[in-house]
Scaffold this motif. Structure first.
Motif, PDB file in Angstrom:
ATOM      1  N   VAL A   5       0.846  -1.192   0.000  1.00 14.34           N
ATOM      2  CA  VAL A   5       0.000   0.000   0.000  1.00 14.34           C
ATOM      3  C   VAL A   5       0.885   1.246   0.000  1.00 14.34           C
ATOM      4  O   VAL A   5       1.766   1.382   0.843  1.00 14.34           O
ATOM      5  N   GLU A   6       0.666   2.115  -0.962  1.00 15.77           N
ATOM      6  CA  GLU A   6       1.365   3.419  -0.972  1.00 15.77           C
ATOM      7  C   GLU A   6       0.334   4.518  -1.149  1.00 15.77           C
ATOM      8  O   GLU A   6      -0.251   4.659  -2.218  1.00 15.77           O
ATOM      9  N   PHE A   7       0.103   5.270  -0.102  1.00  8.03           N
ATOM     10  CA  PHE A   7      -0.875   6.363  -0.190  1.00  8.03           C
ATOM     11  C   PHE A   7      -0.299   7.518  -0.997  1.00  8.03           C
ATOM     12  O   PHE A   7       0.881   7.842  -0.849  1.00  8.03           O
ATOM     13  N   PRO A   8      -1.148   8.167  -1.806  1.00  4.80           N
ATOM     14  CA  PRO A   8      -0.672   9.408  -2.436  1.00  4.80           C
ATOM     15  C   PRO A   8      -0.445  10.471  -1.362  1.00  4.80           C
ATOM     16  O   PRO A   8      -1.151  10.499  -0.356  1.00  4.80           O
ATOM     17  N   ARG A   9       0.570  11.313  -1.548  1.00  5.12           N
ATOM     18  CA  ARG A   9       0.864  12.381  -0.572  1.00  5.12           C
ATOM     19  C   ARG A   9       0.207  13.701  -0.971  1.00  5.12           C
ATOM     20  O   ARG A   9       0.487  14.729  -0.363  1.00  5.12           O
ATOM     21  N   HIS A  10      -0.624  13.653  -1.992  1.00 10.25           N
ATOM     22  CA  HIS A  10      -1.304  14.878  -2.421  1.00 10.25           C
ATOM     23  C   HIS A  10      -2.807  14.649  -2.456  1.00 10.25           C
ATOM     24  O   HIS A  10      -3.273  13.554  -2.738  1.00 10.25           O
ATOM     25  N   THR A  11      -3.538  15.725  -2.187  1.00  5.60           N
ATOM     26  CA  THR A  11      -4.988  15.672  -2.136  1.00  5.60           C
ATOM     27  C   THR A  11      -5.572  16.002  -3.502  1.00  5.60           C
ATOM     28  O   THR A  11      -5.137  16.944  -4.154  1.00  5.60           O
ATOM     29  N   LYS A  12      -6.562  15.198  -3.913  1.00  2.00           N
ATOM     30  CA  LYS A  12      -7.239  15.453  -5.188  1.00  2.00           C
ATOM     31  C   LYS A  12      -8.166  16.658  -5.052  1.00  2.00           C
ATOM     32  O   LYS A  12      -9.000  16.700  -4.154  1.00  2.00           O
ATOM     33  N   GLY A  13      -8.018  17.607  -5.943  1.00  2.00           N
ATOM     34  CA  GLY A  13      -8.772  18.868  -5.829  1.00  2.00           C
ATOM     35  C   GLY A  13      -7.784  20.021  -5.804  1.00  2.00           C
ATOM     36  O   GLY A  13      -6.640  19.852  -5.386  1.00  2.00           O
ATOM     37  N   LYS A  14      -8.247  21.186  -6.230  1.00  6.77           N
ATOM     38  CA  LYS A  14      -7.340  22.337  -6.322  1.00  6.77           C
ATOM     39  C   LYS A  14      -6.978  22.832  -4.924  1.00  6.77           C
ATOM     40  O   LYS A  14      -7.851  23.049  -4.090  1.00  6.77           O
ATOM     41  N   ARG A  15      -5.681  23.001  -4.686  1.00  8.29           N
ATOM     42  CA  ARG A  15      -5.287  23.545  -3.382  1.00  8.29           C
ATOM     43  C   ARG A  15      -5.510  25.049  -3.390  1.00  8.29           C
ATOM     44  O   ARG A  15      -5.018  25.742  -4.287  1.00  8.29           O
ATOM     45  N   PRO A  16      -6.255  25.572  -2.395  1.00  6.17           N
ATOM     46  CA  PRO A  16      -6.534  27.013  -2.430  1.00  6.17           C
ATOM     47  C   PRO A  16      -5.301  27.837  -2.096  1.00  6.17           C
ATOM     48  O   PRO A  16      -4.379  27.349  -1.437  1.00  6.17           O
ATOM     49  N   ASP A  25       1.839  30.731   0.336  1.00  8.74           N
ATOM     50  CA  ASP A  25       1.177  29.508   0.828  1.00  8.74           C
ATOM     51  C   ASP A  25       2.189  28.374   0.928  1.00  8.74           C
ATOM     52  O   ASP A  25       2.219  27.630   1.911  1.00  8.74           O
ATOM     53  N   THR A  29       3.770  26.366   4.367  1.00 10.34           N
ATOM     54  CA  THR A  29       3.823  24.910   4.540  1.00 10.34           C
ATOM     55  C   THR A  29       5.232  24.479   4.949  1.00 10.34           C
ATOM     56  O   THR A  29       5.394  23.671   5.876  1.00 10.34           O
ATOM     57  N   GLU A  33       5.998  22.588   8.534  1.00  8.37           N
ATOM     58  CA  GLU A  33       6.674  21.284   8.552  1.00  8.37           C
ATOM     59  C   GLU A  33       7.998  21.367   9.327  1.00  8.37           C
ATOM     60  O   GLU A  33       8.331  20.454  10.086  1.00  8.37           O
TER      61      GLU A  33
END
Lengths: 95, 404
Positions: A5-16, A25, A29, A33
């Protein structure tokens, strides 16, 4: 053998973008971090100090296995809050 | 409560999850950081608006904002709001990121154990998966709550890792929140207890939880009604697998099935209780309407429908609406604001519920309420705290009379 299992590290959808310049922005981040890693490092140092106080020696295995409990867990939680309050000191507020 | 009834000899999908020293530290920090944005910064932003911005507008003789959107338009020029939004958004991303490495290490083992439990089913609970159930576009178009993979992603055979990501990621986020800490289905426990007090003669036979995900809310209802037959439906297979494995381990008999709530397989009048938790604001209004019509079809005479949801715009002032609706754009929940703009009683009457049966109420949070004084909340002698701060907003319908 099943695939790992390898999760994507990015979220689907435009980052605001919350700032006039989207680079800000991204910079924020990086800052969040980095602050997180300072806190992680501070905990690790605290584990080393605790082991030296209580046991007199340290090993990687002892550090990895160490789980803070009770008062020490509360002290660390308070230290994290204090770190956040110092690093994210906002101008012009009453906090 | 649940942990005391762990089934001996049943493997746990959860106890192989072991974040290492630095991962635990990182998770703890993210919990504190998130709490800082969602409590400290939230509080300061509200103070800024209520004590400075709004009075200044009024002092100029101008009309003060009457809607959340009007406040949002003002806020976009306020540096504090931009930093609040940006930091809160980062904290949401980070709670999932901080859970990924330790889950990936053990996902294979978790999946093997989940499959073994699903086959052994020591309590007699069931798991019915149906690969023909199409994932609705509203669950796949965006990663809801900014969780990569949203509710449904599967990366390998028999995969439940996405559910572990949602569970462990959100528990990192709730770690420092007194109203949600240790939340194992606190909403179900709260409404379950409310049902037993509000309707003391009610003896429900079956309960349905819509959009059940891992079914944790059903555990609370089972504790309230030990003889009830519990059913949970969701379109996401990984959450059902994880939920079934967890329920069997904890000794809760639950029937999980992969179904689209717009078109359920159960016969008419099959359920005495129909519930959901934070579900409807994730689906388009048209779908909400169809699901409520299914609820109408499935609810038995004398039954109770009780959906926990965000309070509607009409239950909140302009600032609260501005605060809640933030998630619409910035937490990938595109239907959130539109849902909150609805009249919930009207949604239910359109679905066929008689107007006299429909209700909205705020139910005391079981975890933070003094149970000795519970009846005072039912009589109105004590006011239930607002949604999210000691209460849960509920809309529903019943034709059953209550002594309160």
């Amino acid at each position: 053998m099943n695939k790992p299992v390898e999760f994507p590290r990015h979220t689907k959808g435009k980052r605001p973008s919350f700032f006039s310049d989207p680079d800000l922005d991204q910079m924020l981040t990086f800052l969040v971090e980095l602050t997180t890693e300072v806190s992680v490092l501070r905990d690790r140092l605290d584990t080393v100090e605790h082991l030296l106080d209580t046991k007199g020696t340290i090993s990687r295995a002892d550090i990895e296995a160490f789980v803070p409990e009770g008062e020490l867990a509360e002290i660390r939680q308070a230290a994290r809050r204090a770190l956040v309050n110092r690093v994210f000191r906002m101008h012009g507020t009453r906090d | 409560m649940a942990s005391e009834q762990q089934q001996a000899g049943v493997p746990s999908v959860e106890d192989c999850y072991e974040p290492n020293h630095d991962e635990r530290s990182r998770q703890s920090f993210v919990g504190v950081f998130r709490d800082f944005t969602k409590r400290n910064m939230r509080g300061e932003l509200e103070r800024l608006y209520r004590e400075e911005m709004e009075p200044a507008i009024a002092a100029r003789g101008e009309q003060v904002p009457e809607t959340g959107r009007e406040i949002e338009a003002l806020m976009e020029n306020v540096p504090y709001y931009r930093f609040y939004s940006s930091l809160r958004y980062n904290s949401q991303e980070m709670m999932y990121l901080a859970a990924m490495d330790p889950i990936e290490r053990v996902a294979g083992e978790m999946n093997v154990r989940g499959k073994a439990i699903a086959e052994a089913r020591p309590t007699g609970g069931t798991l019915e998966l149906n690969a023909d159930v199409a994932l609705p576009r509203y669950t796949t178009a965006l990663d809801v709550h900014l969780a990569p993979g949203s509710f449904h992603a599967e990366y390998t055979e028999d995969d439940l890792s996405q559910a572990a990501l949602l569970a462990y990621g959100s528990s990192i986020g709730l770690g420092a929140n007194v109203h949600r800490a240790g939340d194992l289905g606190g909403v179900g426990r709260s409404i379950g207890h409310w049902l037993t007090q509000k309707f003391p003669d009610f003896r429900p036979r079956r309960i349905l939880d819509i959009g059940t995900q891992s079914g944790k809310n059903l555990f609370g209802y089972i504790d309230s009604y030990p003889d009830i037959a519990a059913y949970g439906v969701d379109v996401s297979a990984p959450t059902l697998r994880f939920g079934h494995a967890k329920a069997e381990k904890l000794g809760y008999k639950v029937h999980f099935s992969q179904q689209d709530a717009e078109n359920l397989s159960f016969p008419d009048g099959y359920f005495d209780v129909i519930v959901s938790s934070f579900f409807f604001h994730e689906v388009p209004i048209k779908v909400t309407q169809n699901i409520l019509a299914e609820c109408r079809r499935l609810l038995a005479p004398g039954g109770v429908m009780a959906h926990m949801e965000l309070p509607s715009h009409s239950h909140c002032d302009a600032y609260q609406n501005f605060y809640w609706d933030w998630d619409t754009k910035y937490n990938n929940e595109p239907f959130y604001e539109k849902f909150r703009s609805q009249d919930f009683n009207e949604l239910m009457t359109k679905a066929g519920f008689p107007a006299a049966d429909c209700f909205t109420t705020t139910v005391p949070n079981y975890e933070t309420t003094n149970l000795d004084e519970y009846s005072k909340y039912l009589t109105g002698e004590l006011e239930t705290p607002m949604h999210g701060l000691g209460g849960w907003f509920v809309f529903g319908a019943t034709d059953q009379p209550s002594p309160y």
